[in-house]
Design an enzyme around this catalytic site. Structure first.
Site, PDB file in Angstrom:
ATOM      1  N   LEU A  32       0.889  -1.160   0.000  1.00 26.64           N
ATOM      2  CA  LEU A  32       0.000   0.000   0.000  1.00 26.64           C
ATOM      3  C   LEU A  32       0.923   1.205   0.000  1.00 26.64           C
ATOM      4  CD1 LEU A  32      -2.753  -0.835   2.671  1.00 26.64           C
ATOM      5  CD2 LEU A  32      -3.124  -0.464   0.220  1.00 26.64           C
ATOM      6  N   ASP A  33       0.683   2.166  -0.889  1.00 26.51           N
ATOM      7  CA  ASP A  33       1.594   3.302  -0.944  1.00 26.51           C
ATOM      8  C   ASP A  33       1.481   4.147   0.331  1.00 26.51           C
ATOM      9  OD1 ASP A  33      -0.297   5.548  -1.258  1.00 26.51           O
ATOM     10  OD2 ASP A  33      -0.663   4.750  -3.258  1.00 26.51           O
ATOM     11  N   MET A  34       2.393   5.071   0.483  1.00 26.32           N
ATOM     12  CA  MET A  34       2.518   5.836   1.726  1.00 26.32           C
ATOM     13  C   MET A  34       1.221   6.547   2.107  1.00 26.32           C
ATOM     14  SD  MET A  34       5.379   8.721   2.576  1.00 26.32           S
ATOM     15  CE  MET A  34       5.436   9.570   4.162  1.00 26.32           C
TER      16      MET A  34
END
Length: 237
Positions: free
Chosen positions: A103-105
């Site tokens: 999951l991206d930041m």
């Protein structure tokens, strides 16, 4: 039980499987006192396996957890830029666990973590992709038309993705809320879909992967998978 040496070393946490292969090839791994060969198998219960003369640590108990990743954490075990990473959130396990997928930041929600490298690798392989459902908070000139467009097949990075399932969940303050289920896991796929469909994405939360559901797990918290969830997880393999 006989297993490939690189698999035994990886499971022990001493090195990744690729790094273990390099250790074996360089002659730094011994089995019962003799240098091991690449591709060799051993029994971790009966054979004495060592790296540079130091006995291989016993493999930790295989552990599987679900984390509700908050916004602002990167999905790595360490970060060269000094940003907060998900390892900080699971220190209470006392184990080194690795994320399954990403999951991206700026995204939130369900993230599986485990020290079972075989399961992690196989689940991340495209052939084992499962449906993933996300909740989106968006704005746009015509959210209804944009939602309809998101439900159609489109090109993402030159790859034609399968049609998504899109449901409008009503308003949440100043935003329209959508539930979007996708069938692939292309890099930043949801964000790119929103961009192509003229939607501005303000918040993104993954709420389920296949039969695994985030439920009431609070942001930043984790829990062990239940027996039923583990059965489902292994059924995917």
């Amino acid at each position: 039980m006989q297993e490939r040496l690189q698999k035994i070393i990886s499971r022990s946490g001493a090195a990744s499987r690729r790094a273990a292969e390099k250790l074996i090839a360089s002659g730094r791994v011994t089995v019962n006192g003799r240098a091991a060969a690449l591709g060799e198998s051993a029994d971790p219960e009966t054979d004495e396996i060592a790296i540079d003369g130091a006995p291989l640590p016993r493999a930790p108990q295989l552990t599987y957890i679900m984390l509700n990743k908050p916004r602002g954490y990167v999905t790595t075990m360490s970060d060269e830029k000094g940003r907060r990473d998900v390892s900080m959130l699971v220190r209470g396990t006392g184990l080194r666990l690795y994320p399954v997928g990403r999951l991206d930041m700026y995204s939130e929600g369900l993230l599986l973590m485990t020290n079972d490298g075989d399961v992690a690798c196989r689940l991340m392989h495209p052939s084992h992709s499962v449906d993933k459902t996300y909740h989106l908070w968006v704005t746009g000139e015509d959210v209804g038309a944009s939602a309809d467009a998101m439900a159609k097949s489109m090109l993402i990075d030159g790859w034609r993705i399968r049609p998504a399932t899109v449901e409008r969940l009503g308003r949440d303050g100043e935003y329209d809320k959508l539930a979007v289920t996708i069938h692939e896991g292309r890099n930043r796929q949801i964000r790119k879909m929103c961009s192509q469909c003229s939607l501005k994405l303000h918040r993104l939360v993954r709420v389920s992967e296949g039969e695994l559901s985030l439920g009431r797990l609070e942001p930043g918290k984790w829990r062990y998978l239940t027996e039923k969830e583990l059965e489902y997880l292994h059924s995917l393999l």
